[in-house]
Design a protein around this motif. Structure first.
Motif, short mmCIF file in Angstrom:
data_model
loop_
_atom_site.label_atom_id
_atom_site.label_comp_id
_atom_site.label_asym_id
_atom_site.label_seq_id
_atom_site.Cartn_x
_atom_site.Cartn_y
_atom_site.Cartn_z
N ASP A 65 10.92 -71.33 59.71
CA ASP A 65 12.15 -70.96 59.00
C ASP A 65 12.85 -69.83 59.77
O ASP A 65 12.21 -68.84 60.15
CB ASP A 65 11.74 -70.46 57.59
CG ASP A 65 12.93 -70.19 56.70
OD1 ASP A 65 13.20 -71.01 55.81
OD2 ASP A 65 13.58 -69.14 56.90
N ASP B 56 15.01 -66.56 60.58
CA ASP B 56 15.07 -65.28 59.86
C ASP B 56 16.52 -64.83 59.65
O ASP B 56 17.35 -64.96 60.57
CB ASP B 56 14.33 -64.19 60.67
CG ASP B 56 12.84 -64.49 60.76
OD1 ASP B 56 12.29 -65.09 59.81
OD2 ASP B 56 12.22 -64.13 61.79
N HIS B 57 16.78 -64.27 58.50
CA HIS B 57 18.10 -63.71 58.16
C HIS B 57 19.23 -64.67 58.53
O HIS B 57 20.24 -64.27 59.09
CB HIS B 57 18.31 -62.37 58.89
CG HIS B 57 17.24 -61.36 58.58
ND1 HIS B 57 16.94 -60.97 57.29
CD2 HIS B 57 16.39 -60.67 59.39
CE1 HIS B 57 15.95 -60.08 57.32
NE2 HIS B 57 15.60 -59.90 58.58
N PHE B 58 19.03 -65.90 58.21
CA PHE B 58 20.00 -66.91 58.63
C PHE B 58 21.32 -66.78 57.87
O PHE B 58 22.40 -66.98 58.43
CB PHE B 58 19.39 -68.30 58.46
CG PHE B 58 20.20 -69.39 59.09
CD1 PHE B 58 20.36 -69.43 60.47
CD2 PHE B 58 20.82 -70.36 58.32
CE1 PHE B 58 21.12 -70.42 61.07
CE2 PHE B 58 21.57 -71.35 58.92
CZ PHE B 58 21.73 -71.37 60.29
N GLN C 187 22.67 -64.10 56.90
CA GLN C 187 23.44 -63.02 57.52
C GLN C 187 24.09 -63.46 58.83
O GLN C 187 25.16 -62.98 59.19
CB GLN C 187 22.56 -61.79 57.77
CG GLN C 187 22.31 -61.01 56.48
CD GLN C 187 21.24 -59.96 56.70
OE1 GLN C 187 20.09 -60.30 57.00
NE2 GLN C 187 21.60 -58.70 56.57
N HIS D 84 29.85 -69.90 60.33
CA HIS D 84 29.04 -71.09 60.07
C HIS D 84 28.79 -71.89 61.36
O HIS D 84 27.71 -72.44 61.56
CB HIS D 84 29.77 -71.95 59.04
CG HIS D 84 28.88 -72.83 58.24
ND1 HIS D 84 28.63 -74.13 58.58
CD2 HIS D 84 28.16 -72.58 57.11
CE1 HIS D 84 27.80 -74.65 57.70
NE2 HIS D 84 27.49 -73.74 56.80
N GLY E 277 17.78 -76.43 54.74
CA GLY E 277 18.89 -75.85 55.51
C GLY E 277 18.45 -75.31 56.86
O GLY E 277 18.81 -75.85 57.92
N GLU E 278 17.67 -74.22 56.85
CA GLU E 278 17.27 -73.60 58.12
C GLU E 278 15.75 -73.65 58.27
O GLU E 278 15.13 -72.81 58.90
CB GLU E 278 17.85 -72.19 58.23
CG GLU E 278 17.20 -71.02 57.56
CD GLU E 278 16.94 -71.07 56.06
OE1 GLU E 278 17.01 -72.14 55.43
OE2 GLU E 278 16.62 -70.00 55.53
#
Ligand SMILES: Nc1nc2c(ncn2[C@@H]2O[C@H](COP(=O)(O)OP(=O)(O)OP(=O)(O)O)[C@@H](O)[C@H]2O)c(=O)[nH]1
Length: 347
Positions: free
Chosen positions: A200, A202-204, A206, A213, A243-244
């Motif tokens: 996953d 991190d801080h996606f 942000q 986008h 999503g991420e």
């Protein structure tokens, strides 16, 4: 190319979704109809072939064989031959074999095509066709065969869209989950260890908020590309899970392979230095959780593969959240699962 019964059947069945292995069978059927090919060898991209035995028996592409493209893709198919001798077909220009009529003949390579059906796995590679000396093709037959293979590859390419994620070209979640269950079932049958990792970014949120986008999309594409570089064997699965969030799975062929391959991905991501204004050290990072499952004979008896797969995914997810809590940009190892039905503590 002249219409023939195989083409008609193939076009009709192309209206229906086909599995990758059915597609492979269809492609070979088309090529065979066009040019009497006797031996076809499919060489998956980025995947070393199993060593061949001295005398590989001829293998027909029967419906029963078609469930398992990973096994299929490692095979050399004798379509109209009885058997052939080739210590390793890979790259071979010629080898000896026995034709369907029982005559010993030299089989010569006459053509190869790149087949790119699914950008991520399975039917992505090189199809090499061999014919015995007595059946060397005329230029016309060669053209027909080439046309057939191109036609088939383009049909198959269209069909692959439903199973891959448009943005990242990894497996779409529903299809990925199905493959996961199949692969897990195979590991249980063969008692081979099986690895699942959840990855996953991190801080996606942000990254999206600060850089837009579009930049977020580029980060996802980069991640998918690096994952595909690391998990590139035909037996590996790379899935866009959310999503991420990406899920990868593979049989463990070497000890500690699960953690080593994850380390290799993390290193590639660090080296890519994708800028992230709010990221750790100003760059894109990821957190991951990995679990290794060692099947035992008991697993044959409890057959709910969906439940087993879900438990493994949940445990990889829990280990991934532990990595987030511990500071991100790292991976955690979930406890080795002896029984995937029991959801005790991977955290
Ligand atoms: N650019 C882009 N963003 C997406 C896509 N799919 C989901 N997202 C975004 O991904 C973000 C996920 O954010 P969170 O689940 O809060 O997680 P995070 O910010 O990565 O935080 P941590 O996981 O705790 O490090 C959301 O803002 C979604 O809008 C996509 O296809 N493209």
């Amino acid at each position: 190319m002249k219409p023939n019964p195989t083409t008609v059947t193939a076009q009709q069945s192309a209206q229906q979704p086909m599995s990758a292995s059915e597609s492979m069978g269809w492609l070979l059927g088309l090529v065979r109809a066009a040019c009497d090919v006797e031996v076809a060898h499919f060489e998956p991209r980025g995947h070393a072939l199993r060593p061949q035995t001295d005398t590989q028996p001829g293998l027909m592409l029967e419906p029963a064989d078609r469930d398992d493209i990973r096994e299929l893709s490692e095979l050399t198919l004798a379509l109209n031959a009885q058997s052939f001798q080739a210590p390793s077909i890979r790259g071979a220009r010629q080898f000896r074999g026995t034709t369907a009529a029982g005559r010993s003949r030299r089989f010569r390579h006459f053509s190869s095509w790149r087949v790119d059906v699914d950008g991520n796995r399975e039917l992505s590679g090189q199809l090499c066709l061999y014919s015995s000396a007595s059946r060397l093709l005329t230029p016309d037959q060669t053209r027909q065969a080439r046309h057939a293979a191109q036609l088939a590859a383009s049909w198959l390419g269209t069909m692959s869209d439903a199973t891959t994620d448009d943005l990242t070209d990894t497996l779409e979640r529903g299809h990925g989950a199905e493959l996961l269950e199949k692969d897990l079932a195979r590991s249980i049958r063969t008692l081979k260890p099986f690895v699942i990792a959840m990855i996953d970014l991190d801080h996606f949120k942000q990254l999206n908020d600060s850089s837009g986008h579009h930049t977020g999309d580029e980060a996802l594409q980069l991640t998918a590309r690096l994952l595909r570089e690391v998990y590139k064997r035909a037996s590996d699965g790379v899935v866009r899970w959310g999503g991420e969030e990406f899920l990868v799975f593979h049989p463990e062929t070497q000890p500690n392979e699960g953690t080593e391959r994850l380390e290799s991905f993390m290193l590639k991501l660090a080296q890519a230095k994708f800028a992230h204004p709010h990221g750790i050290d100003g760059r894109l990072t990821a957190s991951a959780g990995v679990v290794r499952f060692q099947p035992s004979p008991q697993d044959f008896r409890s057959g709910d593969m969906k439940a087993k797969a879900e438990t493994l995914v949940r445990q990889a997810d829990q280990a991934m959240y532990r990595a987030k809590r511990d500071g991100r940009n790292r991976f955690c190892v979930g406890s080795t699962l002896e029984r995937p039905e029991t959801t005790n503590a991977s955290t």
